[in-house]
Structures are given as structure tokens and as C-alpha cells.
Design a protein around this motif. Sequence first.
Motif, PDB file in Angstrom:
ATOM      1  N   VAL A 169      84.100  89.306  -8.652  1.00 54.88           N
ATOM      2  CA  VAL A 169      83.997  88.331  -9.751  1.00 54.88           C
ATOM      3  C   VAL A 169      83.584  86.966  -9.203  1.00 54.88           C
ATOM      4  O   VAL A 169      84.256  86.416  -8.318  1.00 54.88           O
ATOM      5  N   GLY A 170      82.497  86.425  -9.741  1.00 55.78           N
ATOM      6  CA  GLY A 170      82.030  85.082  -9.364  1.00 55.78           C
ATOM      7  C   GLY A 170      82.751  84.048 -10.206  1.00 55.78           C
ATOM      8  O   GLY A 170      82.756  84.142 -11.433  1.00 55.78           O
ATOM      9  N   VAL A 171      83.363  83.057  -9.534  1.00 54.35           N
ATOM     10  CA  VAL A 171      84.206  82.081 -10.233  1.00 54.35           C
ATOM     11  C   VAL A 171      83.887  80.673  -9.735  1.00 54.35           C
ATOM     12  O   VAL A 171      83.898  80.427  -8.518  1.00 54.35           O
ATOM     13  N   ASP A 172      83.633  79.765 -10.647  1.00 54.19           N
ATOM     14  CA  ASP A 172      83.387  78.380 -10.246  1.00 54.19           C
ATOM     15  C   ASP A 172      84.712  77.716  -9.872  1.00 54.19           C
ATOM     16  O   ASP A 172      85.720  77.893 -10.561  1.00 54.19           O
ATOM     17  N   LEU A 173      84.675  76.964  -8.767  1.00 56.92           N
ATOM     18  CA  LEU A 173      85.916  76.340  -8.260  1.00 56.92           C
ATOM     19  C   LEU A 173      86.155  74.964  -8.875  1.00 56.92           C
ATOM     20  O   LEU A 173      85.203  74.270  -9.267  1.00 56.92           O
ATOM     21  N   LYS A 174      87.413  74.559  -8.926  1.00 56.43           N
ATOM     22  CA  LYS A 174      87.763  73.188  -9.329  1.00 56.43           C
ATOM     23  C   LYS A 174      87.146  72.230  -8.311  1.00 56.43           C
ATOM     24  O   LYS A 174      87.109  72.536  -7.114  1.00 56.43           O
ATOM     25  N   LYS A 175      86.682  71.086  -8.794  1.00 55.11           N
ATOM     26  CA  LYS A 175      86.071  70.114  -7.871  1.00 55.11           C
ATOM     27  C   LYS A 175      86.050  68.737  -8.518  1.00 55.11           C
ATOM     28  O   LYS A 175      86.532  68.581  -9.659  1.00 55.11           O
ATOM     29  N   ASP A 176      85.471  67.775  -7.815  1.00 58.57           N
ATOM     30  CA  ASP A 176      85.328  66.401  -8.303  1.00 58.57           C
ATOM     31  C   ASP A 176      84.753  66.393  -9.734  1.00 58.57           C
ATOM     32  O   ASP A 176      83.699  66.982  -9.993  1.00 58.57           O
ATOM     33  N   ALA A 177      85.443  65.705 -10.617  1.00 59.89           N
ATOM     34  CA  ALA A 177      85.029  65.684 -12.028  1.00 59.89           C
ATOM     35  C   ALA A 177      83.619  65.116 -12.206  1.00 59.89           C
ATOM     36  O   ALA A 177      82.911  65.486 -13.145  1.00 59.89           O
ATOM     37  N   ASN A 178      83.188  64.239 -11.295  1.00 61.25           N
ATOM     38  CA  ASN A 178      81.828  63.667 -11.431  1.00 61.25           C
ATOM     39  C   ASN A 178      80.756  64.723 -11.201  1.00 61.25           C
ATOM     40  O   ASN A 178      79.702  64.698 -11.837  1.00 61.25           O
ATOM     41  N   VAL A 179      81.040  65.645 -10.271  1.00 60.63           N
ATOM     42  CA  VAL A 179      80.083  66.734  -9.989  1.00 60.63           C
ATOM     43  C   VAL A 179      79.996  67.635 -11.224  1.00 60.63           C
ATOM     44  O   VAL A 179      78.904  68.053 -11.646  1.00 60.63           O
ATOM     45  N   LEU A 180      81.146  67.923 -11.804  1.00 62.00           N
ATOM     46  CA  LEU A 180      81.178  68.769 -13.010  1.00 62.00           C
ATOM     47  C   LEU A 180      80.464  68.063 -14.166  1.00 62.00           C
ATOM     48  O   LEU A 180      79.682  68.672 -14.900  1.00 62.00           O
ATOM     49  N   HIS A 181      80.736  66.780 -14.298  1.00 59.66           N
ATOM     50  CA  HIS A 181      80.127  66.021 -15.401  1.00 59.66           C
ATOM     51  C   HIS A 181      78.593  66.090 -15.306  1.00 59.66           C
ATOM     52  O   HIS A 181      77.911  66.365 -16.292  1.00 59.66           O
ATOM     53  N   ALA A 182      78.083  65.883 -14.097  1.00 59.31           N
ATOM     54  CA  ALA A 182      76.620  65.894 -13.916  1.00 59.31           C
ATOM     55  C   ALA A 182      76.043  67.281 -14.224  1.00 59.31           C
ATOM     56  O   ALA A 182      74.973  67.408 -14.824  1.00 59.31           O
ATOM     57  N   ALA A 183      76.770  68.328 -13.843  1.00 56.31           N
ATOM     58  CA  ALA A 183      76.257  69.696 -14.038  1.00 56.31           C
ATOM     59  C   ALA A 183      76.106  70.045 -15.521  1.00 56.31           C
ATOM     60  O   ALA A 183      75.258  70.862 -15.881  1.00 56.31           O
ATOM     61  N   TYR A 184      76.921  69.433 -16.368  1.00 53.58           N
ATOM     62  CA  TYR A 184      76.884  69.760 -17.801  1.00 53.58           C
ATOM     63  C   TYR A 184      76.281  68.627 -18.643  1.00 53.58           C
ATOM     64  O   TYR A 184      76.277  68.698 -19.873  1.00 53.58           O
ATOM     65  N   ASN A 185      75.780  67.589 -17.935  1.00 54.45           N
ATOM     66  CA  ASN A 185      75.100  66.473 -18.612  1.00 54.45           C
ATOM     67  C   ASN A 185      73.869  66.128 -17.792  1.00 54.45           C
ATOM     68  O   ASN A 185      73.741  65.009 -17.284  1.00 54.45           O
ATOM     69  N   ASP A 186      72.977  67.099 -17.625  1.00 52.40           N
ATOM     70  CA  ASP A 186      71.850  66.895 -16.712  1.00 52.40           C
ATOM     71  C   ASP A 186      70.896  65.837 -17.248  1.00 52.40           C
ATOM     72  O   ASP A 186      70.782  65.640 -18.456  1.00 52.40           O
ATOM     73  N   SER A 187      70.189  65.203 -16.303  1.00 49.58           N
ATOM     74  CA  SER A 187      69.345  64.062 -16.674  1.00 49.58           C
ATOM     75  C   SER A 187      68.132  64.506 -17.505  1.00 49.58           C
ATOM     76  O   SER A 187      67.592  63.717 -18.267  1.00 49.58           O
ATOM     77  N   ARG A 188      67.713  65.767 -17.381  1.00 46.09           N
ATOM     78  CA  ARG A 188      66.557  66.216 -18.185  1.00 46.09           C
ATOM     79  C   ARG A 188      66.978  66.667 -19.584  1.00 46.09           C
ATOM     80  O   ARG A 188      66.158  67.087 -20.368  1.00 46.09           O
ATOM     81  N   ARG A 189      68.257  66.679 -19.831  1.00 43.90           N
ATOM     82  CA  ARG A 189      68.822  67.029 -21.139  1.00 43.90           C
ATOM     83  C   ARG A 189      68.570  68.495 -21.532  1.00 43.90           C
ATOM     84  O   ARG A 189      68.481  68.837 -22.713  1.00 43.90           O
ATOM     85  N   VAL A 190      68.425  69.357 -20.535  1.00 46.41           N
ATOM     86  CA  VAL A 190      68.226  70.785 -20.833  1.00 46.41           C
ATOM     87  C   VAL A 190      69.526  71.371 -21.401  1.00 46.41           C
ATOM     88  O   VAL A 190      69.510  72.174 -22.339  1.00 46.41           O
ATOM     89  N   THR A 191      70.671  70.944 -20.840  1.00 49.47           N
ATOM     90  CA  THR A 191      71.956  71.452 -21.344  1.00 49.47           C
ATOM     91  C   THR A 191      72.166  70.991 -22.793  1.00 49.47           C
ATOM     92  O   THR A 191      72.683  71.752 -23.624  1.00 49.47           O
ATOM     93  N   ALA A 192      71.728  69.772 -23.089  1.00 47.40           N
ATOM     94  CA  ALA A 192      71.828  69.281 -24.483  1.00 47.40           C
ATOM     95  C   ALA A 192      70.986  70.175 -25.396  1.00 47.40           C
ATOM     96  O   ALA A 192      71.440  70.586 -26.480  1.00 47.40           O
ATOM     97  N   ALA A 193      69.771  70.516 -24.959  1.00 45.09           N
ATOM     98  CA  ALA A 193      68.893  71.364 -25.779  1.00 45.09           C
ATOM     99  C   ALA A 193      69.509  72.755 -25.965  1.00 45.09           C
ATOM    100  O   ALA A 193      69.442  73.360 -27.041  1.00 45.09           O
ATOM    101  N   PHE A 194      70.143  73.265 -24.895  1.00 38.34           N
ATOM    102  CA  PHE A 194      70.810  74.582 -24.924  1.00 38.34           C
ATOM    103  C   PHE A 194      71.938  74.558 -25.968  1.00 38.34           C
ATOM    104  O   PHE A 194      72.062  75.474 -26.797  1.00 38.34           O
ATOM    105  N   ASN A 195      72.724  73.496 -25.961  1.00 37.91           N
ATOM    106  CA  ASN A 195      73.845  73.370 -26.892  1.00 37.91           C
ATOM    107  C   ASN A 195      73.314  73.241 -28.333  1.00 37.91           C
ATOM    108  O   ASN A 195      73.745  73.963 -29.241  1.00 37.91           O
ATOM    109  N   LEU A 196      72.332  72.364 -28.515  1.00 38.83           N
ATOM    110  CA  LEU A 196      71.802  72.125 -29.870  1.00 38.83           C
ATOM    111  C   LEU A 196      71.044  73.328 -30.427  1.00 38.83           C
ATOM    112  O   LEU A 196      70.933  73.496 -31.650  1.00 38.83           O
ATOM    113  N   ASN A 197      70.530  74.176 -29.536  1.00 40.47           N
ATOM    114  CA  ASN A 197      69.818  75.373 -30.009  1.00 40.47           C
ATOM    115  C   ASN A 197      70.713  76.285 -30.851  1.00 40.47           C
ATOM    116  O   ASN A 197      70.225  77.058 -31.670  1.00 40.47           O
TER     117      ASN A 197
END
Length: 302
Positions: A169-197
Motif C-alpha cells: 500500500v502506497g501512503v503519503d507521509l505526514k510532513k511540513d504543512a507548507n509542502v502539503l499546501h503547495a501540493a494542493y494549491n499549485d501555481s498553475r491552478r491545475v488542482t483548482a481546475a480538477f476540483n472545479l471540473n
Amino acid sequence: MLKDDVIAGLSLPQKALPPKYFYDAVGSRLFERICRLPEYYLTRAELALTRRHIGSIARFAGKGSELIEYGSGESLKTRLLIRALRPSAYLPVDISAAALRAATQRLAREFPRLRIVPVHADFSRPLELPASKGRRIVYFPGSTIGNLLPEEAHAFLSMTRGQATRMLVGVDLKKDANVLHAAYNDSRRVTAAFNLNLLARINRELGADFDPRRFAHYAFYNAALGRVEMHLVSLARQSVRIARHRFSFDAGESIHTENSYKYSVEDFRDLAAAAGFAGKKVWMDRKGLFALHGLINSGSGS
Ligand code: AVI
């Protein structure tokens, strides 16, 4: 079914939509783009650890076993695993018939001697697999388990206990909240488009009248619950029609669209143990971002 789940989810006090509906054709393409984003470290970290430890991963899995993969298995790491494991059969399980077909065709070209048995099923519900001809291993990569609530993850692990003696089982580890924030708020807004889709999909498939421009992507790390939450926030007071139903939104009210749980090695081992699996092995990438757990069914004696 999409319609029932949407009506039920938007009728809750905290409006919510199940994340499995992200993955229509448009959403699946957007997710592939997410996996290539510089901020979205998960895919690269899991691939790196798989490359680095493939020999011991394959030994743990048992060469020649039947390989059941939850997800359609188009990824590079699946192919690495198939090459190292030489499974006697490969059973990809996916909710998307199109993704399953595409992956099966591609793998059949790449591994012409491999017996591939695609299983079209929604694994958030109990499911029956074709009868086994030998030892089986379940592979559940990508931290998809993180998209389940802990009680759903428990139910899923309990179900797979009846399917195989071992699990990866592949599992993402707990880590610095800033790293997590960036991963789900990318600068190209692809994650935003994924959510809004998700709203665009509901419009396309259910004839609803969401105006996606009146909703905003919002993702944050909820440290108390150990999860990244994604929401769609209404930018104004508005109402939306879906079939014969009408839903009102206050300005600032959100639809909760996804949880992405992050587990320390110990947290995940505890979850697995409660479902009857012993954590035998864990492999990580060099940066310690992501973990692949090797679990053994505690009742199997192996
Ligand atoms: C598929 N799943 C593990 C992804 C995640 O990270 O939870 C889905 C995703 N949501 C936003 N970005 C990616």
C-alpha cells in the motif's frame, strides 16, 4: 450512482461530494497533469522509492504471484512491478471502464504473455474477484487509501484480507504543512481546475446549472485530523438547480470534495493492524516523503 450521491451529498448540513466522481475523462486527464506538477511530489516520490527498492519489493510480494491492483495500472511503477514480479496474472480493478480498457490494451502490448483479467468495479463497496489460481498480492499505490475516511480504509483493508495474504500500500507521509499546501494549491491552478471540473461534470451529466466561475478551489491541511481537505467555496449567495432539486448556497459556504489523509508509519501500521494486517516492511524515498507498506495478513501464517 452520480445523481443519487450528488443529491444526498448536497443535502447534508456540510455539503459534500464523493471524490470518486473527479475521474471522468476530463478529470482523469487533469489528474495526470497534477502528477507531473513540480509541487505534487507524491507521484515522483513513490516512483523513486519503487525504482530504488524494486528487488526487495518483488521478493516481499512473491515472484509469480497473481497481482491485483486497485486502480487501472497505467503507471510507470506498475510496469516496474510487473517486470520484477513476473506475476502469473494481473487483475486491475477500476471504477472507470475507459481507464481500465486503455490500461489493459497498453499492458497487453507491452507484456504479450501476461494474463490480464480486468475487473470493472467500485472498490468503495464490497466486491467479488474472479477465482484465484494461486497466491495473490494486492497492490494499492498512489496514496488512494488517503482519500478514504479512516473507517472506510478499515473496511477496505478488511475486504482485501479475504483476497490476498499480502498487500503493498502506497501512503503519503505526514510532513511540513507548507509542502502539503503547495501540493494542493499549485501555481498553475491545475488542482483548482480538477476540483472545479466536478461541477462541470454534474452540469454535463445531470443537466445542472452550476456556474463554476462562482465557486473557488480551497485546499488546506487540517492538522488536527491529519488530512488535506479540498472544498469548493461559493463566492456569492446563489442557488443551483439539479434535476427537480434546488440547492441554496450562502456566500462563503463550501462543498467538501476530498480528504487526503497523511499517515506516519506508526499511524498507518495501527490502522492496518486493526484490520488484521501486520506491517512487515516499509520502503521510503530518500527524502522521506512517501511510504510503501508491505503488509501480511495476520491470520495467514505466512
Ligand atoms: C488520487 N489521490 C491520491 C490524490 C491525492 O493526492 O489525494 C487526488 C488529488 N487531489 C488533489 N490532487 C490530487
